[in-house]
Every structure is written in C-alpha cells, then in structure tokens.
Design a protein around this motif. Structure first.
Motif, PDB file in Angstrom:
ATOM      1  N   LYS A   1       0.800  -1.661  -0.355  1.00 47.52           N
ATOM      2  CA  LYS A   1       0.174   0.489   0.107  1.00 47.52           C
ATOM      3  C   LYS A   1       0.654   1.347   0.184  1.00 47.52           C
ATOM      4  O   LYS A   1       0.408   2.659   0.341  1.00 47.52           O
ATOM      5  N   ALA A   2       2.604   1.178  -0.240  1.00 49.39           N
ATOM      6  CA  ALA A   2       2.970   2.434  -0.025  1.00 49.39           C
ATOM      7  C   ALA A   2       3.240   2.961  -1.312  1.00 49.39           C
ATOM      8  O   ALA A   2       4.190   3.660  -1.242  1.00 49.39           O
ATOM      9  N   ASP A   3       2.951   2.142  -2.706  1.00 48.40           N
ATOM     10  CA  ASP A   3       3.217   2.910  -4.195  1.00 48.40           C
ATOM     11  C   ASP A   3       4.822   2.842  -4.320  1.00 48.40           C
ATOM     12  O   ASP A   3       5.048   4.287  -4.841  1.00 48.40           O
ATOM     13  N   LEU A   4       5.278   2.072  -4.044  1.00 50.68           N
ATOM     14  CA  LEU A   4       6.805   1.542  -4.298  1.00 50.68           C
ATOM     15  C   LEU A   4       7.111   1.224  -5.662  1.00 50.68           C
ATOM     16  O   LEU A   4       7.674   0.334  -5.674  1.00 50.68           O
ATOM     17  N   GLU A   5       6.549   2.602  -6.315  1.00 51.13           N
ATOM     18  CA  GLU A   5       6.788   2.161  -8.119  1.00 51.13           C
ATOM     19  C   GLU A   5       7.235   2.983  -8.239  1.00 51.13           C
ATOM     20  O   GLU A   5       7.940   3.890  -8.737  1.00 51.13           O
ATOM     21  N   SER A   6       8.955   2.734  -9.230  1.00 57.42           N
ATOM     22  CA  SER A   6       9.159   3.015  -9.987  1.00 57.42           C
ATOM     23  C   SER A   6      10.459   3.465  -9.384  1.00 57.42           C
ATOM     24  O   SER A   6      10.772   2.679  -8.320  1.00 57.42           O
ATOM     25  N   ASN A   7      10.985   4.084  -8.747  1.00 60.21           N
ATOM     26  CA  ASN A   7      12.421   5.006  -8.263  1.00 60.21           C
ATOM     27  C   ASN A   7      12.305   5.943  -7.491  1.00 60.21           C
ATOM     28  O   ASN A   7      13.062   7.060  -7.065  1.00 60.21           O
ATOM     29  N   PHE A   8      10.871   6.463  -6.955  1.00 57.03           N
ATOM     30  CA  PHE A   8       9.733   7.422  -6.641  1.00 57.03           C
ATOM     31  C   PHE A   8      10.258   7.789  -5.192  1.00 57.03           C
ATOM     32  O   PHE A   8      10.194   6.657  -4.424  1.00 57.03           O
ATOM     33  N   CYS A   9      11.079   8.888  -4.540  1.00 54.77           N
ATOM     34  CA  CYS A   9      11.300   8.827  -3.137  1.00 54.77           C
ATOM     35  C   CYS A   9       9.218   8.509  -1.901  1.00 54.77           C
ATOM     36  O   CYS A   9       8.042   9.398  -2.942  1.00 54.77           O
ATOM     37  N   ARG A  10       9.302   7.722  -1.391  1.00 56.51           N
ATOM     38  CA  ARG A  10       8.529   7.615  -0.680  1.00 56.51           C
ATOM     39  C   ARG A  10       8.742   7.150   1.009  1.00 56.51           C
ATOM     40  O   ARG A  10       9.481   7.911   1.510  1.00 56.51           O
ATOM     41  N   ASN A  11       8.065   7.483   1.640  1.00 55.07           N
ATOM     42  CA  ASN A  11       8.269   6.961   2.690  1.00 55.07           C
ATOM     43  C   ASN A  11       7.531   5.886   3.797  1.00 55.07           C
ATOM     44  O   ASN A  11       6.320   6.248   4.650  1.00 55.07           O
ATOM     45  N   PRO A  12       7.284   4.892   3.631  1.00 56.62           N
ATOM     46  CA  PRO A  12       6.580   3.633   3.870  1.00 56.62           C
ATOM     47  C   PRO A  12       6.791   2.718   5.103  1.00 56.62           C
ATOM     48  O   PRO A  12       5.957   1.986   5.870  1.00 56.62           O
ATOM     49  N   ASP A  13       7.780   3.586   6.189  1.00 52.22           N
ATOM     50  CA  ASP A  13       7.662   2.744   7.449  1.00 52.22           C
ATOM     51  C   ASP A  13       8.164   3.607   8.243  1.00 52.22           C
ATOM     52  O   ASP A  13       8.122   3.633   9.760  1.00 52.22           O
ATOM     53  N   GLY A  14       7.466   5.022   7.323  1.00 55.69           N
ATOM     54  CA  GLY A  14       7.082   6.202   8.762  1.00 55.69           C
ATOM     55  C   GLY A  14       8.226   7.216   8.956  1.00 55.69           C
ATOM     56  O   GLY A  14       8.374   8.042  10.169  1.00 55.69           O
ATOM     57  N   ASP A  15       9.400   7.097   8.494  1.00 57.17           N
ATOM     58  CA  ASP A  15      10.652   7.721   8.847  1.00 57.17           C
ATOM     59  C   ASP A  15      10.283   9.540   9.554  1.00 57.17           C
ATOM     60  O   ASP A  15       9.471   9.801   8.330  1.00 57.17           O
ATOM     61  N   GLN A  16      10.457   9.538  10.446  1.00 55.87           N
ATOM     62  CA  GLN A  16      10.334  11.097  10.789  1.00 55.87           C
ATOM     63  C   GLN A  16      10.710  11.954  10.124  1.00 55.87           C
ATOM     64  O   GLN A  16      10.557  13.465  10.515  1.00 55.87           O
ATOM     65  N   ARG A  17      11.985  11.485   9.554  1.00 58.99           N
ATOM     66  CA  ARG A  17      12.672  13.212   8.918  1.00 58.99           C
ATOM     67  C   ARG A  17      12.097  12.803   7.101  1.00 58.99           C
ATOM     68  O   ARG A  17      12.754  13.758   6.852  1.00 58.99           O
TER      69      ARG A  17
END
Length: 807
Positions: free
Chosen positions: A151-167
């Motif tokens: 559900k994190a939309d990890l497609e292509s090489n786009f920046c994402r935050n799948p693990d809730g990184d505070q930064r």
C-alpha cells in the motif's frame, strides 16, 4: 395517525439518505483535476459502464486491481476507464470528448507532515544521488519492497516513506557506498516561492506594506485586465498573491483605492528550483529555456550585460530573476516575451529581440506570420496554412514547440511537412479539421475557429442591431447555428459522414442514459435531429444508427447574418505586421467610416454603432464645433471612395464626451442603409475590461510609414496590454488613465498612426466583433515599448446610450 407518522419518518429518512449520497457524489470529484480532450493508453486498466462521472470516480477510489491514479470518462459513451497512470508518469494523447481526471495527491510535489502519503515523482536524495528502483536488488538489497509494503506505492524509483521515517520520504540509492538517504522535498504548508514566483500557488494575500489584496475576479476598487477565466494558466484564485506578468515577485491589486498594486513579501524556498533542459542552439516556444551564447540582436546590436545598468537601467537582474540564466550579455527571455531578447549597448535602442534560431520551422520575430488569405480550409485541413491561432471556444493556441502547459509529440521535428509554425492552427495527424493544443491547462486541445471552404450558410437570420452582443434564448428557426449551436433547433438529422441519427429516446442500436428527452427536457431532444445538449464547443451532434459508431458531429453552418459585429465578408485578420499592417479584404470591416472635411479629404476614422450614429475621437473635431464642417463616408475600401457601395452622409449633431476624455458621438443627417458592406460593430458590456493579451484588431486609412498599402483600408492585430504594464517607466510612464487602454506589440512594428484617430479597436467575442477601443493617441507610431492608447469604450456605454436616446 400512527401510520401517517411512520410514513413521514420513512420519507424523512429517505430524503436524508438522498442528501448524503448526493453530497458524497458531488464531493468525490474534489480530489481530482480535470483535463478535457486528454487520453492515456495504459495497461493494466479497468473499464466500466457508468451513468455519471461521479460514479466513475467512485470506481477509481474502490479499484483493487492496481493503485488508481486517474480515470478517463466519456459522457456521450458513458465509458469509464480507471488507470494506474497519470500525466507525470505516461504520455498524454488527444481524444475527442474524453476527459482525464487525475487524483491531486499523485500530482503534489510537496509533503504533508512526515510524507507517508507523498506520491510525487522526486527521485533524487538530498545530496543529489539517484534513487534505486524499489523492486531492484542492485546495488542495494532492500528490506522494504513493493511486496512487503503493497500500500506504500513503491513503484519506479520515486521517494517514499513506507516505514514512517520522522525525517520524511527517502529511497535506496544507486551509490554502492550509500545504502539509503532522505529526499529534500518541500513542505506543502511552507509559504515560499521558487525563482520569481511564477508558479507560486500559496495563499498569502497581503502586500509588503500590509494592504489586503483585491480579489482577481473583482473590478473594485481597481479595474484591471487580469481576468481569471481568460488566464487559466495564471491560477488567479481568490485574492492570493500571484505573478502573471513577469514581475520580480508575486503581487496583487490592493483593496485600498489609493494603492493600485504592490508586491507581496514571500520568502524564497530552500529547496532546489525545478530543473529545465537547457537549449543551447535554438529556442522552443517563447525561448524561456534558451541558454546559448548568442549576444546580438536582430539589427546587429551588441547586448548589454544583465548585471550592468549602463546605458540602460532595468530590473532584469539575476537577483530578481534567479532562474533565468541571466549570465553575461547572452540573449534570454526572463519575462515571458515572444522570444529571447536583450538590452542593447546602443543608448538610443533600449532593447531588441535576438537572432536566436527557432527549433523547427517556427519563424523568427522579424518574419511575418503567413497571411495568404486562408480564411477557410479544404478537405480535412491538412493543407491549411492560414494565420488562425484561436480555438472554437476562443482559447489561445499553445506553441507547437512548447511543452507548457501540455506535453506532446506534435513538434516541427516530428512532423516536418506539417508547417507547425508558432502557435498556428494546423492538422499534422490527419484529423477531421485544423486544431491546436490550448494554453488552458484544463483543456488539452480543441479544433480551431475556421470554416470549411464549402460550408456556407443556406439561410441568414433577419437583420438585428443590438447595442451589445446578445445570446438569444429563443432557438433559431433557420438551419444554421449560433455560437456552439446549443440553441440549434433545425431539421438536420444526419452526421458529418451522412449517417442517419438515432432518436434521442431510443436505445437501439446504442444504449445511453446521459442525454434523453427526460434528462434534458429543454434541449430539443424530441426526435432524432442534431442537437448540442452538453454545449460541446465543436457543435451539434447525435447518436448514430451505425452500430460501429456510437455518436458523431453534424455539419451545421454558422448563421453569418448582418447582426452587429458580424461582417458578411469574413476579415483576413492579418497578424503581427496600419503602420506595418496588411491591406484588408474589401468591406470586411463594414463599420469602419471615413471622417472627412467638407471638401471630402479624409483625416480621421470612426465606427458605425447604429444606423444613424458614429463613435469617434474628440481630438478629430478640433478644427470646428460645427456639424456642417464634416462629412462621413461609409461602405468604402479605397480612400478615393470610388466604389458604387459608397454612402455619403452629413453630420447633424456632435456630442463630445465628458471633460478630459477623447471620445465623441456623431449623428448622421439620415440613417445609413445597412447591407453587406455597411453594418455596425457591437458595443461592449458596461465597464467590461478586456483581458490582458487578448488579440484585437485596428483598421484605418492612416499613415503607413512606408510599409505599403497607401490608399486602401489596412488592418493589423496585436494584444491588449494591461494598464499596469503600460504605465511602467519604460513604457508610457503613468500617462494612461483608467478610462483608456493600451494595445500593441511591445517591440513595435505595427500600430495605429496619424489618420487612424477615432477609428475602431475591435476584439472578437461570442461570435461577434465588439468595439472595445477608440484610437486616441500614442508616442510616435509603431515604436518599441510605446503601444497605442485607446479610449476604453466600456466606460462610456451609459453615456453613449443616453446620448443616442436623447438626441
């Protein structure tokens, strides 16, 4: 009584459910951005038959086969296609009557909070490293993948935050020595601007001095030409600070009557500005991406360095325009001019366009646009080479070499034989008529406002002379259409290809529910005649009896009668280059009059606005206040006035405008005979302000300054320049008053001149030419940065109507 109460409660419950469902169906589209005429070919996809566009949005929201980023909807076909793609990831194509709806969350390039919902396309880390694709295992072996976090939309090489990184969003990198790194993405709540704020979309609405901004859709307390509906690409929303005209930073008109406009205090963003692909050898579109080293103008003058204030002082510095490549003295286009330019080292020439070659076959600024008399097109219009650059709904065409606001593949390089010059209407791909991409971000493309050469109206409407353009609510009884044909009630019941129309109430051979006599009882859908129930800009249409073609357009000619502003002979509409203009087609501007002395010598122009009234400039009447000193010629093309169509009238009354205004009414001794060579122009709506950059037309027999055509009525067109710009120090330095307006090419070359005073400045609107200006004054003729000044007719509509009524 108890039964009555139960029934009442049940009705109340059902009504509440209806309201809730209706509210949900209406609100569901707020999460989407719509683009008409756009299409994406993408697999996988899902296809549904739905009754409404809201139903299609719900299908997209509920899609389980993939992450739905957009959907396509065709109202006539009731066809819904959900897609995992959008305009950021896939190529957009043209398709008639189809609208693309994209989810806003997948178009945002900023983060809310820590960015767990970020779905943009940034793919570089803070230090500039390229992101690795999430499904790849080299050089990094990821622990977070599309499978582990579906559900994190990890497609292509786009920046994402799948693990809730505070930064915030991050990615694995393609650098073997750096496993992962956070990305530098702007906060959505951060109020800042990139470059000069041309793309600022924030909500700051106060100026540097603390003035509250005036709404862009308001004309109080300050009249202006920045009309939101006419400039959709400028995002003139509410009263937010914006930069629609190339200022160093966003600004607004203020709500203080004593302060017309002021800049807004918006800080610069700390994130990197958007990157451009520099063009080093040629310029596409308006040349904003040109970064080559040419530093010579068209006339051979050397360019002044941008960092220098000598010999010309200016504000176009790298500090004010940080993203425009203002290095050394290279030609650039920092302020959305027509092409790259520079200040010159000649003290007598402030600036000029440069000799930068265009990418493709686009002509350079010194070349005139083709005006070979192509007022219509043959066949499908593939051979059309005329000068039209407006669509059927009046939208301005996008340059073929430009990718803003619409990215496309129809370039001069890809279609070298299609003559894709500037933003002229063409048909490079064998469509049914000339078309163009539009400058409206919400409308990808439209057909152009050009008739087929063999399309002639069979019946003309009766002569009517309204003082303002009128959209009649009563359907015309003739077999021709007015405007887009929404009011057409004629008998035609075959399509443009000759196929018989299906009855609107029938569901055979094509099922449909969007347009029936029940759903649209006031649209004339009683039989199978061609109609336009959805106000399609391309005109009436119908469902067909061909099983393989659900619907098609009908060939309905325009009603080109003798209404005000509708000449029987269509004007040439000469573009760009009466000094520097072209000779008009005879009698194509039938409201143009010649104001003459008693000895019949032409000295001024004027405009017929009624069978017995002419509007002109008061400065034309300085030689005498006596009506007997003047004569008026109508229905002529040659200044010698030798045509049989000439009508000669004396002046019976002169009514000059209010003190300090250059406008006057002339009453003819008897009404003119209105025919195909003599008819009036329309008057504008009271207090109407012509939007900035609207293309308008000036005609006259005035001084041509050696450009040819002496003795014949000449015409030229150029854009309206907003008074705020026209009053700049380098233009007319505050001389233009509120009841006046400016129009002209700021590089010069075309203008009204001596002998044109009092003549018309007309702008095309709603199927008619409207008199928006009376030629008044200027600093010389056709000089650079010295546009012509015209009396703004809309400010005098009440005065005109009163003068005609009482005299």
């Amino acid at each position: 009584m108890e039964v009555y109460k139960e029934v009442l409660l049940l009705c109340l419950f059902l009504f509440t459910v209806f309201l809730r469902c209706h509210s949900q169906s209406t609100d569901v589209l707020e999460a989407y951005i719509k683009t008409d005429g756009a299409w994406i070919v993408k697999l996988p996809k899902s296809q549904y038959t739905v009754k409404t566009v809201e139903d299609c949005a719900i299908e997209c929201n509920n899609e389980t086969s993939f992450t739905c980023r957009s959907f396509l909807y065709n109202q006539k076909d009731q066809d819904c296609v959900t897609l995992p793609a959008n305009s950021k990831t896939d190529q957009i194509l043209r398709r008639m009557s189809t609208a693309l709806y994209e989810k806003k969350e997948y178009l945002l390039e900023c983060v809310n909070g820590i960015g767990t919902d970020y779905r943009g396309t940034k793919s570089k880390t803070k230090s500039g490293k390229t992101c690795q694709r999430w499904e790849e295992t080299f050089p990094q072996v990821p622990s977070i993948t599309p499978k582990t976090h579906p559900k994190a939309d990890l497609e292509s090489n786009f920046c994402r935050n799948p693990d809730g990184d505070q930064r915030g969003p991050w990615c694995y990198t393609t650098d073997p020595g750096e496993r992962w790194e956070n990305c530098d993405i702007q906060d959505c709540t951060e109020e800042c601007m990139q470059c000069s704020g041309e793309n600022y979309r924030g909500k700051i609405s106060t100026t540097v001095s603390g003035f509250t901004c005036q709404r862009w859709d308001s004309q109080k307390p300050h009249n202006h030409g920045y009309i939101p509906s006419a400039l959709p690409d400028k995002y003139l929303e509410e009263n937010y600070c914006r930069n629609p005209d190339g200022e160093p930073k966003p600004w607004c008109f203020t709500t203080s009557p004593s302060k017309r406009w002021e800049s807004c205090n918006i800080p610069r963003c700390t994130t990197e500005p958007p990157t451009i692909v520099p063009e080093l050898t040629c310029a596409s579109g308006e040349g904003s991406s040109y970064r080559g080293t040419i530093a010579v103008t068209l006339s051979g003058k050397t360019c002044q360095e941008w960092a220098s204030q000598s010999p010309h002082k200016h504000s176009k510095t790298s500090e004010n325009y940080p993203c425009k490549g203002l290095e050394k003295n290279y030609c650039r286009n920092p302020d959305n001019e027509r092409s790259p330019w520079c200040y010159t080292t000649d003290p007598d020439t402030r600036w000029e366009y440069c000799s930068v070659p265009s990418c493709g076959d686009q002509p350079t600024p010194e070349e005139p646009v083709i005006t070979v008399g192509d007022e219509c097109y043959e066949g499908d219009g593939s051979s059309y080479r005329g000068a039209m650059s407006k669509t059927v709904s009046g939208k301005k065409c996008q340059f073929w070499t430009s990718m803003e606001p619409h990215r496309h593949s129809k370039t001069p390089q890809s279609y070298p034989a299609a003559d894709l010059r500037r933003n002229l209407c063409r048909n490079p791909d064998g469509d049914r008529a000339p078309w163009c991409y539009t400058t409206d971000p919400s409308v990808r493309w439209e057909y152009c406002n050009i008739e087929r050469c063999d399309s002639k109206p069979s019946v003309q409407e009766p002569l009517t002379i309204p003082t303002v353009p009128v959209q009649t609510s009563a359907p015309p009884k003739t077999d021709c259409k007015v405007g887009n044909g929404a009011s057409y009630r004629g008998p035609t019941s075959t399509t443009i290809m000759g196929v018989t129309c299906q009855a609107w109430s029938s569901m055979t051979p094509h099922q449909h529910a969007s347009f029936t006599p029940e759903t649209h009882p006031d649209k004339g859908l009683e039989s199978n005649q061609c109609r336009n129930p959805d106000s399609d800009v391309n005109g009436p249409w119908c469902y067909t009896t061909d099983r393989d073609k659900k619907w098609d357009y009908c060939q309905i000619p325009d009603c080109d009668g003798l209404n005000c502003g509708q000449p029987a002979t269509k004007p040439k509409q000469c573009f760009w280059k009466i000094a520097g203009g072209c000779i008009s087609k005879p009698h194509s501007w039938p409201w143009q009059i010649s104001l003459r002395t008693r000895s019949k010598i032409h000295f001024c122009g004027g405009t017929l606005i009624d069978a017995q009234w002419v509007l002109t400039a008061a400065n034309c009447l300085e030689r005498s206040d006596s009506p007997s000193a003047y004569k008026i010629f109508l229905g002529i093309h040659k200044e010698r006035a030798t045509e049989p169509s000439k009508q000669e009238r004396d002046v019976s009354k002169i009514i000059k405008g209010p003190a300090g205004t250059d406008i006057a009414l002339l009453k003819l001794d008897r009404p003119a005979m209105l025919n195909d060579k003599v008819s009036p122009a329309c008057l504008p709506e009271k207090d109407y302000i012509v939007p900035s950059n609207t293309e308008c037309f000036v005609t006259g027999w005035g001084e041509t300054q050696g450009t040819g055509g002496e003795g014949y009525l000449k015409e030229t067109s150029f854009p309206v320049i907003e008074n705020k710009v026209c009053n700049r120090l380098s233009f007319l330095n505050g001389r233009v008053k509120e009841h006046e307006m400016c129009a002209g090419n700021i590089e010069g070359g075309a203008d009204s001149c001596q002998g044109d005073s009092g003549g018309p400045l007309v702008c095309y609107s709603q199927n008619a030419f409207v008199l928006q200006g009376v030629t008044s004054w200027g600093l010389g003729c056709a000089n650079a940065m010295k546009p012509g000044v015209y009396i703004r007719v809309s400010k005098f509509v009440s005065w005109i109507e009163q003068g005609m009524k009482e005299n």
